[in-house]
Design a protein around this motif. Structure first.
Motif, mmCIF file in Angstrom:
data_model
loop_
_atom_site.group_PDB
_atom_site.id
_atom_site.type_symbol
_atom_site.label_atom_id
_atom_site.label_comp_id
_atom_site.label_asym_id
_atom_site.label_seq_id
_atom_site.Cartn_x
_atom_site.Cartn_y
_atom_site.Cartn_z
ATOM 1 N N MET A 155 0.855 -1.189 0.000
ATOM 2 C CA MET A 155 0.000 0.000 0.000
ATOM 3 C C MET A 155 0.893 1.241 0.000
ATOM 4 N N PRO A 156 0.807 2.073 -1.024
ATOM 5 C CA PRO A 156 1.628 3.282 -1.070
ATOM 6 C C PRO A 156 1.296 4.235 0.076
ATOM 7 N N LYS A 157 2.340 4.866 0.580
ATOM 8 C CA LYS A 157 2.189 5.837 1.662
ATOM 9 C C LYS A 157 2.450 7.226 1.079
ATOM 10 N N VAL A 158 1.469 8.135 1.265
ATOM 11 C CA VAL A 158 1.534 9.484 0.707
ATOM 12 C C VAL A 158 1.511 10.498 1.846
ATOM 13 N N LEU A 159 2.461 11.422 1.834
ATOM 14 C CA LEU A 159 2.449 12.539 2.770
ATOM 15 C C LEU A 159 1.940 13.763 2.027
ATOM 16 N N VAL A 160 0.858 14.353 2.527
ATOM 17 C CA VAL A 160 0.292 15.578 1.973
ATOM 18 C C VAL A 160 0.682 16.717 2.910
ATOM 19 N N ALA A 161 1.458 17.681 2.396
ATOM 20 C CA ALA A 161 1.942 18.792 3.216
ATOM 21 C C ALA A 161 1.485 20.109 2.605
ATOM 22 N N ASP A 162 0.525 20.746 3.266
ATOM 23 C CA ASP A 162 -0.022 22.024 2.808
ATOM 24 C C ASP A 162 -0.658 22.708 4.011
ATOM 25 N N ASP A 163 -0.487 24.022 4.128
ATOM 26 C CA ASP A 163 -1.055 24.733 5.279
ATOM 27 C C ASP A 163 -2.524 25.085 5.084
ATOM 28 N N ASP A 164 -3.066 24.886 3.908
ATOM 29 C CA ASP A 164 -4.485 25.155 3.629
ATOM 30 C C ASP A 164 -5.275 23.851 3.807
ATOM 31 N N THR A 165 -6.123 23.795 4.824
ATOM 32 C CA THR A 165 -6.846 22.549 5.122
ATOM 33 C C THR A 165 -7.777 22.135 3.990
ATOM 34 N N ARG A 166 -8.313 23.095 3.238
ATOM 35 C CA ARG A 166 -9.163 22.741 2.094
ATOM 36 C C ARG A 166 -8.346 22.048 1.004
ATOM 37 N N MET A 167 -7.130 22.526 0.801
ATOM 38 C CA MET A 167 -6.255 21.912 -0.195
ATOM 39 C C MET A 167 -5.837 20.514 0.268
ATOM 40 N N VAL A 168 -5.579 20.363 1.545
ATOM 41 C CA VAL A 168 -5.237 19.038 2.080
ATOM 42 C C VAL A 168 -6.381 18.067 1.792
ATOM 43 N N ARG A 169 -7.619 18.492 2.063
ATOM 44 C CA ARG A 169 -8.784 17.631 1.804
ATOM 45 C C ARG A 169 -8.871 17.243 0.326
ATOM 46 N N LEU A 170 -8.671 18.214 -0.559
ATOM 47 C CA LEU A 170 -8.725 17.944 -1.988
ATOM 48 C C LEU A 170 -7.643 16.944 -2.402
ATOM 49 N N LEU A 171 -6.439 17.152 -1.911
ATOM 50 C CA LEU A 171 -5.344 16.247 -2.250
ATOM 51 C C LEU A 171 -5.605 14.836 -1.722
ATOM 52 N N VAL A 172 -6.122 14.750 -0.508
ATOM 53 C CA VAL A 172 -6.433 13.442 0.083
ATOM 54 C C VAL A 172 -7.525 12.747 -0.731
ATOM 55 N N LEU A 173 -8.562 13.483 -1.100
ATOM 56 C CA LEU A 173 -9.659 12.900 -1.868
ATOM 57 C C LEU A 173 -9.227 12.464 -3.268
ATOM 58 N N THR A 174 -8.175 13.063 -3.784
ATOM 59 C CA THR A 174 -7.673 12.711 -5.109
ATOM 60 C C THR A 174 -6.958 11.355 -5.106
ATOM 61 N N MET A 175 -6.424 10.974 -3.952
ATOM 62 C CA MET A 175 -5.669 9.719 -3.870
ATOM 63 C C MET A 175 -6.610 8.510 -3.888
ATOM 64 N N PRO A 176 -6.189 7.432 -4.530
ATOM 65 C CA PRO A 176 -7.035 6.229 -4.597
ATOM 66 C C PRO A 176 -7.253 5.614 -3.221
ATOM 67 N N SER A 177 -8.364 4.897 -3.071
ATOM 68 C CA SER A 177 -8.583 4.181 -1.818
ATOM 69 C C SER A 177 -7.488 3.131 -1.695
ATOM 70 N N GLY A 178 -7.105 2.850 -0.491
ATOM 71 C CA GLY A 178 -6.041 1.893 -0.255
ATOM 72 C C GLY A 178 -4.693 2.554 -0.016
ATOM 73 N N TYR A 179 -4.560 3.829 -0.372
ATOM 74 C CA TYR A 179 -3.318 4.541 -0.086
ATOM 75 C C TYR A 179 -3.335 4.953 1.382
ATOM 76 N N GLU A 180 -2.204 4.843 2.039
ATOM 77 C CA GLU A 180 -2.074 5.354 3.405
ATOM 78 C C GLU A 180 -1.709 6.830 3.296
ATOM 79 N N ILE A 181 -2.521 7.693 3.923
ATOM 80 C CA ILE A 181 -2.329 9.136 3.805
ATOM 81 C C ILE A 181 -1.858 9.714 5.141
ATOM 82 N N LEU A 182 -0.771 10.459 5.090
ATOM 83 C CA LEU A 182 -0.262 11.215 6.231
ATOM 84 C C LEU A 182 -0.440 12.688 5.892
#
Length: 122
Positions: A1-28
């Motif tokens: 399972m790929p591990k993705v770190l999303v680093a952004d100070d805008d919480t809306r952008m973090v949500r968008l980036l997280v939602l863009t990732m496929p299910s099954g990815y581990e998101i930090l």
């Protein structure tokens, strides 16, 4: 399972980036530069989606620290930023970014770049 770190100070952008990732990815998630460096060093993600304009360490400084770490040598980094200047793009690539996407971005384009860099259907 790929591990993705999303680093952004805008919480809306973090949500968008997280939602863009496929299910099954581990998101930090990280909301500033120091937190991003610490999360990367402790969790060793496969890929980092990194904003440039963040409080504390900016994304270029974070990228520099990541590329100095032997532990993170295989971690891919995509700069996802509002900075559209060619000098910023050039600096990001010189510092070792694997890709540079400007905001607003196409979620499909981001997903394609992520899967390409992770070798999942290039």
């Amino acid at each position: 399972m790929p591990k993705v770190l999303v680093a952004d100070d805008d919480t809306r952008m973090v949500r968008l980036l997280v939602l863009t990732m496929p299910s099954g990815y581990e998101i930090l998630q990280a909301t500033d530069g120091e937190e991003a460096v610490n999360a990367a060093l402790s969790s060793v993600p496969d890929i980092i989606l990194l904003d440039v304009n963040m409080p504390g360490l900016n994304g270029f400084e974070v990228l520099r620290k990541i590329r100095e770490s032997i532990k993170l040598a295989n971690t891919r980094v995509i700069l996802v930023t509002a900075r559209t200047d060619e000098a910023d793009r050039s600096l990001g690539m010189q510092l070792g970014a694997d890709a540079y996407l400007t905001k607003p971005f196409s979620p499909l384009r981001l997903l394609q770049k992520v899967t390409q860099l992770l070798g999942e259907g290039a």
